[in-house]
Design a protein around this motif. Structure first.
Motif, mmCIF file in Angstrom:
data_model
loop_
_atom_site.group_PDB
_atom_site.id
_atom_site.type_symbol
_atom_site.label_atom_id
_atom_site.label_comp_id
_atom_site.label_asym_id
_atom_site.label_seq_id
_atom_site.Cartn_x
_atom_site.Cartn_y
_atom_site.Cartn_z
ATOM 1 N N GLY A 67 0.822 -1.205 0.000
ATOM 2 C CA GLY A 67 0.000 0.000 0.000
ATOM 3 C C GLY A 67 0.853 1.251 0.000
ATOM 4 O O GLY A 67 0.565 2.224 -0.704
ATOM 5 N N ALA A 68 1.936 1.239 0.774
ATOM 6 C CA ALA A 68 2.836 2.396 0.814
ATOM 7 C C ALA A 68 3.477 2.641 -0.545
ATOM 8 O O ALA A 68 3.693 3.794 -0.940
ATOM 9 N N LEU A 69 3.750 1.572 -1.255
ATOM 10 C CA LEU A 69 4.348 1.703 -2.586
ATOM 11 C C LEU A 69 3.328 2.106 -3.650
ATOM 12 O O LEU A 69 3.698 2.518 -4.750
ATOM 13 N N GLY A 70 2.035 1.948 -3.322
ATOM 14 C CA GLY A 70 0.987 2.310 -4.271
ATOM 15 C C GLY A 70 0.842 1.326 -5.423
ATOM 16 O O GLY A 70 0.334 1.682 -6.478
ATOM 17 N N LYS A 71 1.270 0.103 -5.221
ATOM 18 C CA LYS A 71 1.186 -0.932 -6.263
ATOM 19 C C LYS A 71 -0.151 -1.658 -6.117
ATOM 20 O O LYS A 71 -0.252 -2.721 -5.509
ATOM 21 N N MET A 72 -1.202 -1.078 -6.675
ATOM 22 C CA MET A 72 -2.559 -1.506 -6.362
ATOM 23 C C MET A 72 -2.939 -2.855 -6.961
ATOM 24 O O MET A 72 -3.761 -3.570 -6.389
ATOM 25 N N THR A 73 -2.364 -3.247 -8.081
ATOM 26 C CA THR A 73 -2.646 -4.576 -8.618
ATOM 27 C C THR A 73 -2.120 -5.633 -7.648
ATOM 28 O O THR A 73 -2.824 -6.595 -7.322
ATOM 29 N N GLU A 74 -0.901 -5.432 -7.168
ATOM 30 C CA GLU A 74 -0.328 -6.357 -6.189
ATOM 31 C C GLU A 74 -1.070 -6.261 -4.854
ATOM 32 O O GLU A 74 -1.242 -7.255 -4.157
ATOM 33 N N TRP A 75 -1.511 -5.049 -4.490
ATOM 34 C CA TRP A 75 -2.241 -4.876 -3.232
ATOM 35 C C TRP A 75 -3.534 -5.681 -3.264
ATOM 36 O O TRP A 75 -3.874 -6.348 -2.296
ATOM 37 N N GLU A 76 -4.238 -5.642 -4.388
ATOM 38 C CA GLU A 76 -5.468 -6.428 -4.516
ATOM 39 C C GLU A 76 -5.174 -7.919 -4.381
ATOM 40 O O GLU A 76 -5.881 -8.643 -3.666
ATOM 41 N N LEU A 77 -4.149 -8.386 -5.056
ATOM 42 C CA LEU A 77 -3.764 -9.800 -4.975
ATOM 43 C C LEU A 77 -3.446 -10.189 -3.535
ATOM 44 O O LEU A 77 -3.915 -11.214 -3.034
ATOM 45 N N HIS A 78 -2.667 -9.358 -2.853
ATOM 46 C CA HIS A 78 -2.285 -9.678 -1.480
ATOM 47 C C HIS A 78 -3.431 -9.470 -0.493
ATOM 48 O O HIS A 78 -3.454 -10.108 0.560
ATOM 49 N N LEU A 79 -4.389 -8.620 -0.827
ATOM 50 C CA LEU A 79 -5.579 -8.506 0.016
ATOM 51 C C LEU A 79 -6.372 -9.809 -0.029
ATOM 52 O O LEU A 79 -6.825 -10.309 1.003
ATOM 53 N N ARG A 80 -6.516 -10.375 -1.201
ATOM 54 C CA ARG A 80 -7.197 -11.671 -1.316
ATOM 55 C C ARG A 80 -6.433 -12.738 -0.525
ATOM 56 O O ARG A 80 -7.027 -13.563 0.166
ATOM 57 N N GLY A 81 -5.107 -12.706 -0.607
ATOM 58 C CA GLY A 81 -4.290 -13.638 0.161
ATOM 59 C C GLY A 81 -4.424 -13.403 1.658
ATOM 60 O O GLY A 81 -4.473 -14.359 2.441
ATOM 61 N N ALA A 82 -4.494 -12.153 2.055
ATOM 62 C CA ALA A 82 -4.642 -11.829 3.475
ATOM 63 C C ALA A 82 -5.950 -12.396 4.019
ATOM 64 O O ALA A 82 -5.997 -12.930 5.143
ATOM 65 N N ILE A 83 -6.991 -12.300 3.238
ATOM 66 C CA ILE A 83 -8.282 -12.861 3.651
ATOM 67 C C ILE A 83 -8.141 -14.371 3.817
ATOM 68 O O ILE A 83 -8.609 -14.940 4.805
ATOM 69 N N ARG A 84 -7.458 -15.040 2.871
ATOM 70 C CA ARG A 84 -7.206 -16.486 3.005
ATOM 71 C C ARG A 84 -6.401 -16.792 4.262
ATOM 72 O O ARG A 84 -6.550 -17.851 4.852
ATOM 73 N N ASN A 85 -5.542 -15.856 4.651
ATOM 74 C CA ASN A 85 -4.689 -16.052 5.823
ATOM 75 C C ASN A 85 -5.348 -15.589 7.123
ATOM 76 O O ASN A 85 -4.694 -15.516 8.157
ATOM 77 N N GLY A 86 -6.640 -15.279 7.080
ATOM 78 C CA GLY A 86 -7.385 -14.986 8.301
ATOM 79 C C GLY A 86 -7.492 -13.536 8.702
ATOM 80 O O GLY A 86 -7.976 -13.228 9.793
ATOM 81 N N VAL A 87 -7.058 -12.605 7.857
ATOM 82 C CA VAL A 87 -7.176 -11.189 8.184
ATOM 83 C C VAL A 87 -8.646 -10.787 8.101
ATOM 84 O O VAL A 87 -9.343 -11.112 7.144
ATOM 85 N N THR A 88 -9.117 -10.096 9.123
ATOM 86 C CA THR A 88 -10.532 -9.741 9.234
ATOM 87 C C THR A 88 -10.844 -8.389 8.589
ATOM 88 O O THR A 88 -9.934 -7.597 8.289
#
Length: 131
Positions: A67-88
């Motif tokens: 998010g700090a880097l502003g790389k939003m395509t990667e941020w979206e991908l990692h947000l989906r991964g974060a949800i898989r990893n239990g982030v609420t």
């Protein structure tokens, strides 16, 4: 290196989804294959492969840094991964607040736009509400 690649491949699939990872590896060619293999071993095998931090914490760190880097395509991908990893829902919101504090309101607004889309698609709601 083989062990780091195998460890990384398993962690990458667990976080990003096996379909996504297999599609990326299958699409690799002579130009991108060495990078895909090195990134899987280094980022996912070495970086994510130990047990010093749990995957949820690593996901929150990634959301903050990407998010700090502003790389939003990667941020979206990692947000989906974060949800898989239990982030609420609440942890995602709090992470975006921190991004806004340290990286500026425009960047937090970009994160909120992506988060709204992903949360709706993934069916993630605030705690106490049905999913």
């Amino acid at each position: 290196m083989d062990n780091l690649f195998e460890t990384g491949l398993a962690q990458r699939k667990a976080t990003l989804g096996a379909d996504y990872v297999e599609k990326n590896l299958a699409a690799a060619d002579d130009l991108t294959r060495p990078f895909q293999e090195a990134m899987t071993a280094w980022c996912w095998g070495f970086g994510w492969g130990d047990e010093a931090l749990d995957v949820k914490t690593r996901s929150l760190m990634n959301l903050s840094m990407i998010g700090a880097l502003g790389k939003m395509t990667e941020w979206e991908l990692h947000l989906r991964g974060a949800i898989r990893n239990g982030v609420t829902f609440e942890e995602i919101r709090a992470t975006i607040h921190v991004i806004g504090i340290y990286c500026g309101v425009p960047q937090s607004l970009e994160c909120f736009r992506v988060a709204r889309k992903v949360l709706e698609e993934e069916g993630v709601q605030p705690s106490g509400m049905g999913t």
